[in-house]
Design a protein around this motif. Sequence first.
Motif, short mmCIF file in Angstrom:
data_model
loop_
_atom_site.label_atom_id
_atom_site.label_comp_id
_atom_site.label_asym_id
_atom_site.label_seq_id
_atom_site.Cartn_x
_atom_site.Cartn_y
_atom_site.Cartn_z
N UNK A 92 -50.82 26.08 -82.90
CA UNK A 92 -50.78 27.41 -83.53
C UNK A 92 -50.46 28.44 -82.44
N UNK A 93 -49.38 29.21 -82.62
CA UNK A 93 -49.02 30.18 -81.57
C UNK A 93 -50.13 31.20 -81.31
N UNK A 94 -50.29 31.55 -80.03
CA UNK A 94 -51.36 32.45 -79.61
C UNK A 94 -50.78 33.82 -79.24
N UNK A 95 -51.63 34.86 -79.35
CA UNK A 95 -51.15 36.21 -79.02
C UNK A 95 -50.62 36.33 -77.58
N UNK A 96 -51.26 35.62 -76.63
CA UNK A 96 -50.82 35.79 -75.23
C UNK A 96 -49.37 35.33 -75.03
N UNK A 184 -40.64 28.57 -71.80
CA UNK A 184 -41.50 27.50 -72.29
C UNK A 184 -42.97 27.89 -72.27
N UNK A 185 -43.67 27.45 -73.29
CA UNK A 185 -45.13 27.43 -73.26
C UNK A 185 -45.55 25.96 -73.29
N UNK A 266 -51.68 38.71 -68.91
CA UNK A 266 -51.72 38.91 -70.37
C UNK A 266 -52.52 40.17 -70.69
N UNK A 267 -52.72 40.45 -71.97
CA UNK A 267 -53.38 41.70 -72.36
C UNK A 267 -54.85 41.71 -71.97
N UNK A 268 -55.41 40.53 -71.73
CA UNK A 268 -56.80 40.46 -71.27
C UNK A 268 -56.86 40.58 -69.74
#
Length: 285
Positions: A92-96, A184-185, A266-268
């Motif tokens: 499942x794709x993640x926000x980061x 790539x992820x 990332x945003x965090x």
Amino acid sequence: MSRGSVRLLAEASAKLAEAGLESPQADARLLLLHASGLSITELLTTSRIDARIVEKFNELIDQRAAGIPVQHLTGEAWFRNVRLEVGPGVFVPRPETELVAGAAIAEAGRLTDPLVVELCAGSGAISAALVDEVAGARVIAIEKDPVAARWLRRNLRSTAVEVVEADMADALPDLTGQVAIVVANPPYLPWSAGIGLPADVGGHDPAQALFADDHGLAAIRVVIEVARRLLSPDGLVVIEHGDDQGPAVLDELKQGGFREGVCHHDLAGRPRFVTGRRMSGWSGD
Ligand code: GLN
């Protein structure tokens, strides 16, 4: 919001919070929208929620409380501006990862009709966002797992993205030196991280999308090799990695024929992905 839905959501959120989930309110709201088929405005103005919907909603809340990801229950995940279908067998794709896609999109937007390759494509989130946001980009998505590749084809069938089911290590031999961007992820969690992961991470995403050998670096190393083979001189590689892998991945990039290695957060505020440019005249060529 109607009294009926306010009470229903409050009870459901409390149940999800009790189960230790991180975003109980948002999850409950999404699941009620899904169970009812209503828009948020309709939900706000409905005076009474049908008993059948309440029953369906409560079943979904029980499943969510048992750790099934909300995206598996609704069958969809949003990524930047695109909607992906997801379920068992695909990550499942993640926000980061939206920022990882953003770096590839920014580069593609600066080029004329760039050729972009996504490795370890999974649901196809990055490729779908690329063609959605960059007119003229030619995108190829590579995935070796046959189950994930089915989701990939389904998600990209109405786009111009080409799907190739193959092992990235030797994929696209005809495109050597012709690609502008490789993104790539890959799986990057060390196997030891599998212990103690939340149930909706460890138990539902396919292990081959999460974990890799060599402290989680094995797939990233292959991505770097493939990027070196496919990219034209000055082509950009964009790779997501674990928050403690930044220095190691930058080092691999440098050793592997890339310059201008940069680690992005990332945003965090956690180190999350690297970019680098393929050197021309590298000693390994
Ligand atoms: N980001 C994943 C997670 O949230 C880890 C593996 C990956 O994205 N490649 O668990």
